[in-house]
Design a protein around this motif. Sequence first.
Motif, PDB file in Angstrom:
ATOM      1  N   CYS A 139      46.107 123.001 -85.101  1.00 53.90           N
ATOM      2  CA  CYS A 139      44.725 122.540 -84.927  1.00 53.90           C
ATOM      3  C   CYS A 139      44.424 122.464 -83.435  1.00 53.90           C
ATOM      4  CB  CYS A 139      44.549 121.168 -85.570  1.00 53.90           C
ATOM      5  SG  CYS A 139      42.947 120.438 -85.216  1.00 53.90           S
ATOM      6  N   VAL A 141      42.206 120.826 -82.049  1.00 57.59           N
ATOM      7  CA  VAL A 141      41.761 119.496 -81.658  1.00 57.59           C
ATOM      8  C   VAL A 141      42.928 118.514 -81.553  1.00 57.59           C
ATOM      9  CG1 VAL A 141      40.242 117.554 -82.243  1.00 57.59           C
ATOM     10  CG2 VAL A 141      39.499 119.914 -82.668  1.00 57.59           C
ATOM     11  N   CYS A 142      43.708 118.428 -82.635  1.00 60.11           N
ATOM     12  CA  CYS A 142      44.753 117.403 -82.631  1.00 60.11           C
ATOM     13  C   CYS A 142      46.161 117.980 -82.498  1.00 60.11           C
ATOM     14  CB  CYS A 142      44.663 116.546 -83.886  1.00 60.11           C
ATOM     15  SG  CYS A 142      45.141 117.424 -85.378  1.00 60.11           S
ATOM     16  N   HIS A 151      44.827 118.698 -94.118  1.00 59.92           N
ATOM     17  CA  HIS A 151      44.623 118.330 -92.721  1.00 59.92           C
ATOM     18  C   HIS A 151      43.281 117.635 -92.560  1.00 59.92           C
ATOM     19  CE1 HIS A 151      44.847 118.459 -88.407  1.00 59.92           C
ATOM     20  NE2 HIS A 151      43.627 118.963 -88.377  1.00 59.92           N
ATOM     21  N   CYS A 153      41.219 115.995 -89.695  1.00 60.95           N
ATOM     22  CA  CYS A 153      41.226 115.827 -88.252  1.00 60.95           C
ATOM     23  C   CYS A 153      40.404 114.621 -87.857  1.00 60.95           C
ATOM     24  CB  CYS A 153      40.673 117.083 -87.593  1.00 60.95           C
ATOM     25  SG  CYS A 153      41.086 117.135 -85.865  1.00 60.95           S
TER      26      CYS A 153
HETATM   27 ZN   LIG Z   1      43.246 118.450 -86.212  1.00 58.27          ZN
END
Ligand SMILES: [Zn+2]
Length: 155
Positions: A139, A141-142, A151, A153
């Motif tokens: 991912c 983002v994370c 998942h 987020c």
């Molecule tokens: Zn994520």
Amino acid sequence: MKIKVHEVPEGGMQISLAGQAITIHSKSLIINEPIDGKLLVQKQGDRDLHIRGSLSTRILLECGRCLSSFGHPVKSEFYVDCTPMVKGPIRQEYRLSGEDLNLHFYQGDTVDVDEIIESQIHLETPMVPLCQTDCKGLCLVCGENLNEAPHVCIK
Ligand SMILES: [Zn+2]
Ligand SMILES: [Zn+2]
């Protein structure tokens, strides 16, 4: 494992790879399973060897997308011609012109079989390893592995 060229009988010889100590020099190549297979070594003239081989093993790779480690089976059928390394302009040029993987130069009287095996395994190693063809990667983002569903987020 090394072969002394002068010790190869005229009729050739067969070497089993199972149980042999094979040294892999490249740090990026991690052998995950004992190398199995066999080599058929034949003499060509006084100084040249023709080696026909098959090998199978498993190597440890890191996925190019999700960075997880995974075992990758390697199977290879190959042949290599071994010829003595001769210093001099002609041979040198010959050597540089073709990174010919079917040609192996040896020094003195000794063919280093491990080097041949290592380069054959390298040939079978994918440029961009993927743990699975549809690996979802990480991912953005994370940084979590998106293959491990579900998942959610948290932004
Ligand atoms: Zn994520
Ligand atoms: Zn992956």
